[in-house]
Design a protein around this motif. Sequence first.
Motif, PDB file in Angstrom:
ATOM      1  N   ALA A  71     -68.716  79.081  25.509  1.00 50.81           N
ATOM      2  CA  ALA A  71     -68.948  77.843  26.259  1.00 50.81           C
ATOM      3  C   ALA A  71     -68.311  76.645  25.577  1.00 50.81           C
ATOM      4  CB  ALA A  71     -70.444  77.610  26.449  1.00 50.81           C
ATOM      5  N   ALA A  72     -68.356  76.587  24.258  1.00 52.09           N
ATOM      6  CA  ALA A  72     -67.800  75.444  23.537  1.00 52.09           C
ATOM      7  C   ALA A  72     -66.285  75.338  23.712  1.00 52.09           C
ATOM      8  CB  ALA A  72     -68.151  75.536  22.055  1.00 52.09           C
ATOM      9  N   ALA A  73     -65.614  76.478  23.747  1.00 47.59           N
ATOM     10  CA  ALA A  73     -64.157  76.494  23.887  1.00 47.59           C
ATOM     11  C   ALA A  73     -63.705  76.648  25.332  1.00 47.59           C
ATOM     12  CB  ALA A  73     -63.562  77.622  23.045  1.00 47.59           C
ATOM     13  N   ALA A  74     -64.656  76.817  26.253  1.00 41.98           N
ATOM     14  CA  ALA A  74     -64.350  77.052  27.670  1.00 41.98           C
ATOM     15  C   ALA A  74     -63.369  78.218  27.809  1.00 41.98           C
ATOM     16  CB  ALA A  74     -63.821  75.800  28.347  1.00 41.98           C
ATOM     17  N   TRP A 130     -74.190  79.172  36.349  1.00 42.61           N
ATOM     18  CA  TRP A 130     -73.599  80.258  35.578  1.00 42.61           C
ATOM     19  C   TRP A 130     -73.269  81.473  36.442  1.00 42.61           C
ATOM     20  CZ3 TRP A 130     -71.500  79.643  31.000  1.00 42.61           C
ATOM     21  CH2 TRP A 130     -71.879  78.542  30.238  1.00 42.61           C
ATOM     22  N   GLY A 131     -74.030  81.690  37.514  1.00 47.71           N
ATOM     23  CA  GLY A 131     -73.736  82.800  38.413  1.00 47.71           C
ATOM     24  C   GLY A 131     -72.381  82.644  39.078  1.00 47.71           C
ATOM     25  N   ARG A 132     -72.077  81.441  39.544  1.00 49.90           N
ATOM     26  CA  ARG A 132     -70.766  81.188  40.161  1.00 49.90           C
ATOM     27  C   ARG A 132     -69.647  81.320  39.140  1.00 49.90           C
ATOM     28  NH1 ARG A 132     -72.254  75.959  43.758  1.00 49.90           N
ATOM     29  NH2 ARG A 132     -73.516  77.067  45.275  1.00 49.90           N
ATOM     30  N   LEU A 133     -69.906  80.828  37.940  1.00 53.32           N
ATOM     31  CA  LEU A 133     -68.897  80.918  36.898  1.00 53.32           C
ATOM     32  C   LEU A 133     -68.616  82.380  36.553  1.00 53.32           C
ATOM     33  CD1 LEU A 133     -67.000  79.598  34.902  1.00 53.32           C
ATOM     34  CD2 LEU A 133     -68.928  79.402  33.322  1.00 53.32           C
ATOM     35  N   LEU A 134     -69.643  83.192  36.416  1.00 56.88           N
ATOM     36  CA  LEU A 134     -69.451  84.606  36.114  1.00 56.88           C
ATOM     37  C   LEU A 134     -68.679  85.306  37.232  1.00 56.88           C
ATOM     38  CD1 LEU A 134     -69.866  87.026  34.294  1.00 56.88           C
ATOM     39  CD2 LEU A 134     -72.089  87.382  35.392  1.00 56.88           C
ATOM     40  N   PHE A 135     -69.012  84.993  38.476  1.00 59.46           N
ATOM     41  CA  PHE A 135     -68.294  85.587  39.600  1.00 59.46           C
ATOM     42  C   PHE A 135     -66.815  85.201  39.541  1.00 59.46           C
ATOM     43  CE2 PHE A 135     -66.570  85.530  43.895  1.00 59.46           C
ATOM     44  CZ  PHE A 135     -66.798  86.844  44.275  1.00 59.46           C
ATOM     45  N   SER A 136     -66.534  83.940  39.240  1.00 66.39           N
ATOM     46  CA  SER A 136     -65.152  83.476  39.128  1.00 66.39           C
ATOM     47  C   SER A 136     -64.416  84.232  38.025  1.00 66.39           C
ATOM     48  CB  SER A 136     -65.138  81.971  38.843  1.00 66.39           C
ATOM     49  OG  SER A 136     -63.833  81.514  38.617  1.00 66.39           O
ATOM     50  N   MET A 137     -65.083  84.444  36.901  1.00 61.32           N
ATOM     51  CA  MET A 137     -64.477  85.182  35.792  1.00 61.32           C
ATOM     52  C   MET A 137     -64.214  86.631  36.175  1.00 61.32           C
ATOM     53  SD  MET A 137     -66.683  83.802  32.611  1.00 61.32           S
ATOM     54  CE  MET A 137     -66.667  82.089  32.127  1.00 61.32           C
ATOM     55  N   TRP A 145     -61.715  78.808  31.432  1.00 62.17           N
ATOM     56  CA  TRP A 145     -62.471  78.437  32.626  1.00 62.17           C
ATOM     57  C   TRP A 145     -62.776  76.947  32.591  1.00 62.17           C
ATOM     58  CZ3 TRP A 145     -67.271  76.380  31.670  1.00 62.17           C
ATOM     59  CH2 TRP A 145     -67.844  76.675  30.443  1.00 62.17           C
ATOM     60  N   LEU A 146     -63.058  76.419  33.771  1.00 55.77           N
ATOM     61  CA  LEU A 146     -63.388  75.006  33.923  1.00 55.77           C
ATOM     62  C   LEU A 146     -64.405  74.890  35.051  1.00 55.77           C
ATOM     63  CD1 LEU A 146     -62.714  71.966  33.328  1.00 55.77           C
ATOM     64  CD2 LEU A 146     -61.039  72.148  35.176  1.00 55.77           C
ATOM     65  N   ALA A 147     -65.428  74.100  34.826  1.00 56.10           N
ATOM     66  CA  ALA A 147     -66.438  73.841  35.866  1.00 56.10           C
ATOM     67  C   ALA A 147     -66.705  72.341  35.889  1.00 56.10           C
ATOM     68  CB  ALA A 147     -67.715  74.609  35.572  1.00 56.10           C
ATOM     69  N   VAL A 162     -63.202  77.196  38.149  1.00 51.64           N
ATOM     70  CA  VAL A 162     -61.897  77.842  38.081  1.00 51.64           C
ATOM     71  C   VAL A 162     -61.855  78.720  36.837  1.00 51.64           C
ATOM     72  CG1 VAL A 162     -59.409  77.471  37.887  1.00 51.64           C
ATOM     73  CG2 VAL A 162     -60.798  75.859  39.192  1.00 51.64           C
ATOM     74  N   SER A 163     -61.370  79.941  36.986  1.00 53.38           N
ATOM     75  CA  SER A 163     -61.160  80.853  35.855  1.00 53.38           C
ATOM     76  C   SER A 163     -59.760  81.421  35.970  1.00 53.38           C
ATOM     77  CB  SER A 163     -62.166  82.000  35.890  1.00 53.38           C
ATOM     78  OG  SER A 163     -63.477  81.520  35.806  1.00 53.38           O
ATOM     79  N   ALA A 164     -59.090  81.561  34.839  1.00 48.96           N
ATOM     80  CA  ALA A 164     -57.722  82.086  34.853  1.00 48.96           C
ATOM     81  C   ALA A 164     -57.497  82.977  33.642  1.00 48.96           C
ATOM     82  CB  ALA A 164     -56.721  80.944  34.846  1.00 48.96           C
ATOM     83  N   ILE A 165     -56.686  84.016  33.856  1.00 48.31           N
ATOM     84  CA  ILE A 165     -56.304  84.938  32.787  1.00 48.31           C
ATOM     85  C   ILE A 165     -54.800  85.137  32.877  1.00 48.31           C
ATOM     86  CG2 ILE A 165     -56.436  87.322  31.974  1.00 48.31           C
ATOM     87  CD1 ILE A 165     -59.320  87.357  32.959  1.00 48.31           C
ATOM     88  N   ALA A 166     -54.141  85.044  31.732  1.00 49.13           N
ATOM     89  CA  ALA A 166     -52.716  85.366  31.648  1.00 49.13           C
ATOM     90  C   ALA A 166     -52.607  86.737  30.991  1.00 49.13           C
ATOM     91  CB  ALA A 166     -51.982  84.316  30.829  1.00 49.13           C
ATOM     92  N   VAL A 167     -51.786  87.597  31.556  1.00 44.50           N
ATOM     93  CA  VAL A 167     -51.663  88.964  31.046  1.00 44.50           C
ATOM     94  C   VAL A 167     -50.340  89.108  30.294  1.00 44.50           C
ATOM     95  CG1 VAL A 167     -51.624  91.411  31.634  1.00 44.50           C
ATOM     96  CG2 VAL A 167     -52.989  89.811  32.987  1.00 44.50           C
ATOM     97  N   PRO A 168     -50.400  89.211  28.965  1.00 38.83           N
ATOM     98  CA  PRO A 168     -49.159  89.467  28.220  1.00 38.83           C
ATOM     99  C   PRO A 168     -48.717  90.907  28.427  1.00 38.83           C
ATOM    100  CG  PRO A 168     -51.036  89.383  26.721  1.00 38.83           C
ATOM    101  CD  PRO A 168     -51.540  89.052  28.104  1.00 38.83           C
ATOM    102  N   LYS A 169     -47.456  91.178  28.240  1.00 35.63           N
ATOM    103  CA  LYS A 169     -46.927  92.523  28.458  1.00 35.63           C
ATOM    104  C   LYS A 169     -47.610  93.562  27.588  1.00 35.63           C
ATOM    105  CE  LYS A 169     -42.371  91.424  30.133  1.00 35.63           C
ATOM    106  NZ  LYS A 169     -40.930  91.685  29.993  1.00 35.63           N
TER     107      LYS A 169
END
Length: 86
Positions: A37-40, A3-10, A64-66, A72-79
Amino acid sequence: MCWGRLLFSMEEAVYKAWYPATGRRVDFEDADIEVDAAAASLTARIIPSRPQNRGEPALLKGRWLARRNLVVSAIAVPKTVVVPRA
């Protein structure tokens, strides 16, 4: 799962989405990250109390995906999330 690595990725995903959209730095303590966690998925709320984050709180949503030692964590920024530069 680490979870530490996942949080850092986020946290990195939040920074890399926020800075290009606003031109402002965001530190780790500037955002609250909620994990589903259920919806990743993740939701980051940028805290507006610091001078560089003035205005309405911004919401950034991502996924996110582990698997197999890969995180891997990703965010899309809408305008609509973009905060005007000061």
